[in-house]
Design a protein around this motif. Structure first.
Motif, PDB file in Angstrom:
ATOM      1  N   GLY A 188       0.814  -1.217   0.000  1.00 16.64           N
ATOM      2  CA  GLY A 188       0.000   0.000   0.000  1.00 16.64           C
ATOM      3  C   GLY A 188       0.843   1.260   0.000  1.00 16.64           C
ATOM      4  N   MET A 189       1.938   1.253   0.739  1.00 16.82           N
ATOM      5  CA  MET A 189       2.825   2.423   0.756  1.00 16.82           C
ATOM      6  C   MET A 189       3.504   2.623  -0.596  1.00 16.82           C
ATOM      7  SD  MET A 189       4.636   2.204   4.452  1.00 16.82           S
ATOM      8  CE  MET A 189       3.703   1.805   5.889  1.00 16.82           C
ATOM      9  N   ILE A 190       3.887   1.532  -1.246  1.00 20.18           N
ATOM     10  CA  ILE A 190       4.523   1.639  -2.576  1.00 20.18           C
ATOM     11  C   ILE A 190       3.531   2.195  -3.590  1.00 20.18           C
ATOM     12  CG2 ILE A 190       5.448   0.268  -4.490  1.00 20.18           C
ATOM     13  CD1 ILE A 190       6.828  -1.480  -2.381  1.00 20.18           C
ATOM     14  N   VAL A 191       2.286   1.706  -3.566  1.00 19.95           N
ATOM     15  CA  VAL A 191       1.266   2.214  -4.491  1.00 19.95           C
ATOM     16  C   VAL A 191       1.010   3.695  -4.232  1.00 19.95           C
ATOM     17  CG1 VAL A 191      -1.186   2.042  -5.071  1.00 19.95           C
ATOM     18  CG2 VAL A 191       0.196  -0.019  -4.914  1.00 19.95           C
ATOM     19  N   ASN A 192       0.956   4.107  -2.977  1.00 26.65           N
ATOM     20  CA  ASN A 192       0.751   5.515  -2.648  1.00 26.65           C
ATOM     21  C   ASN A 192       1.913   6.368  -3.144  1.00 26.65           C
ATOM     22  OD1 ASN A 192      -0.386   7.803  -1.590  1.00 26.65           O
ATOM     23  ND2 ASN A 192       0.164   7.351   0.518  1.00 26.65           N
ATOM     24  N   SER A 193       3.135   5.886  -2.996  1.00 26.28           N
ATOM     25  CA  SER A 193       4.303   6.629  -3.483  1.00 26.28           C
ATOM     26  C   SER A 193       4.292   6.728  -5.010  1.00 26.28           C
ATOM     27  CB  SER A 193       5.588   5.955  -3.015  1.00 26.28           C
ATOM     28  OG  SER A 193       5.666   5.988  -1.616  1.00 26.28           O
ATOM     29  N   LEU A 194       3.938   5.638  -5.683  1.00 24.12           N
ATOM     30  CA  LEU A 194       3.854   5.672  -7.153  1.00 24.12           C
ATOM     31  C   LEU A 194       2.768   6.634  -7.621  1.00 24.12           C
ATOM     32  CD1 LEU A 194       4.352   1.914  -8.089  1.00 24.12           C
ATOM     33  CD2 LEU A 194       5.937   3.806  -8.473  1.00 24.12           C
ATOM     34  N   TYR A 195       1.647   6.668  -6.903  1.00 25.36           N
ATOM     35  CA  TYR A 195       0.577   7.611  -7.244  1.00 25.36           C
ATOM     36  C   TYR A 195       1.088   9.045  -7.138  1.00 25.36           C
ATOM     37  CZ  TYR A 195      -3.594  10.444  -6.731  1.00 25.36           C
ATOM     38  OH  TYR A 195      -4.526  11.431  -6.863  1.00 25.36           O
ATOM     39  N   ASN A 196       1.810   9.368  -6.062  1.00 25.51           N
ATOM     40  CA  ASN A 196       2.349  10.717  -5.900  1.00 25.51           C
ATOM     41  C   ASN A 196       3.374  11.034  -6.980  1.00 25.51           C
ATOM     42  OD1 ASN A 196       0.836  11.466  -3.649  1.00 25.51           O
ATOM     43  ND2 ASN A 196       2.248  10.435  -2.264  1.00 25.51           N
ATOM     44  N   MET A 201      -2.751  16.271   3.087  1.00 23.22           N
ATOM     45  CA  MET A 201      -3.327  14.990   2.694  1.00 23.22           C
ATOM     46  C   MET A 201      -2.775  13.867   3.579  1.00 23.22           C
ATOM     47  SD  MET A 201      -5.541  15.622   0.462  1.00 23.22           S
ATOM     48  CE  MET A 201      -5.921  13.985  -0.059  1.00 23.22           C
ATOM     49  N   MET A 202      -1.504  13.923   3.889  1.00 24.93           N
ATOM     50  CA  MET A 202      -0.915  12.919   4.771  1.00 24.93           C
ATOM     51  C   MET A 202      -1.517  13.016   6.176  1.00 24.93           C
ATOM     52  SD  MET A 202       1.011  11.112   2.978  1.00 24.93           S
ATOM     53  CE  MET A 202       2.467  10.348   3.606  1.00 24.93           C
ATOM     54  N   LEU A 203      -1.721  14.239   6.656  1.00 20.62           N
ATOM     55  CA  LEU A 203      -2.334  14.440   7.957  1.00 20.62           C
ATOM     56  C   LEU A 203      -3.768  13.906   7.966  1.00 20.62           C
ATOM     57  CD1 LEU A 203      -2.023  15.666  10.802  1.00 20.62           C
ATOM     58  CD2 LEU A 203      -2.972  17.770   9.863  1.00 20.62           C
TER      59      LEU A 203
END
Length: 127
Positions: A28-36, A61-63
């Motif tokens: 999930g963190m990798i997908v979120n980083s790729l999205y950004n 958004m992170m908050l």
């Protein structure tokens, strides 16, 4: 015999369990980083001001994501705690009710504790 999830938690090594349970979070963190990253590539074509907007909105958004995770995980834990307390209260109430019924002498039509004699009626007067 099939292994259930509870059996896995008891029998499997901790390192393997840690890897098994952390892989979805890592994914999930990798997908979120790729999205950004992809978002910045496309918005970067618009200009520097658009990149500034993304850079300024990312902490908010992170908050928001952190607060929503906090509320979701906390609500799940609180819900589990409340349901456990309700179950414990119901169990104690049922056990207490059964204990009270055993301690009280229930009125019966026929007194089975004492043997019947010829001059004693079969029906008991005690209520």
């Amino acid at each position: 015999m099939m292994n259930t999830n509870k059996d896995k938690l008891v029998t499997m090594p901790v390192g393997k369990l840690l890897l098994q349970f952390s892989l979805p979070a890592i994914g999930g963190m990798i997908v979120n980083s790729l999205y950004n990253l992809v978002d910045r590539i496309f918005v970067g074509r618009i200009g520097g001001l658009a990149m500034t907007g993304i850079g300024l909105s990312l902490p908010f958004m992170m908050l928001l994501s952190a607060v929503s995770s906090l509320v979701g995980i906390g609500a799940a834990a609180l819900s589990d705690l409340i349901s456990s307390l309700i179950a414990i209260f119901a169990l104690r109430s049922a056990v207490g009710h059964l204990n009270r019924r055993e301690n009280e002498k229930q009125p019966t039509l026929i007194d089975l504790d004492t043997p019947a004699q010829e001059d004693q009626p079969l029906l008991s007067d005690s209520n």
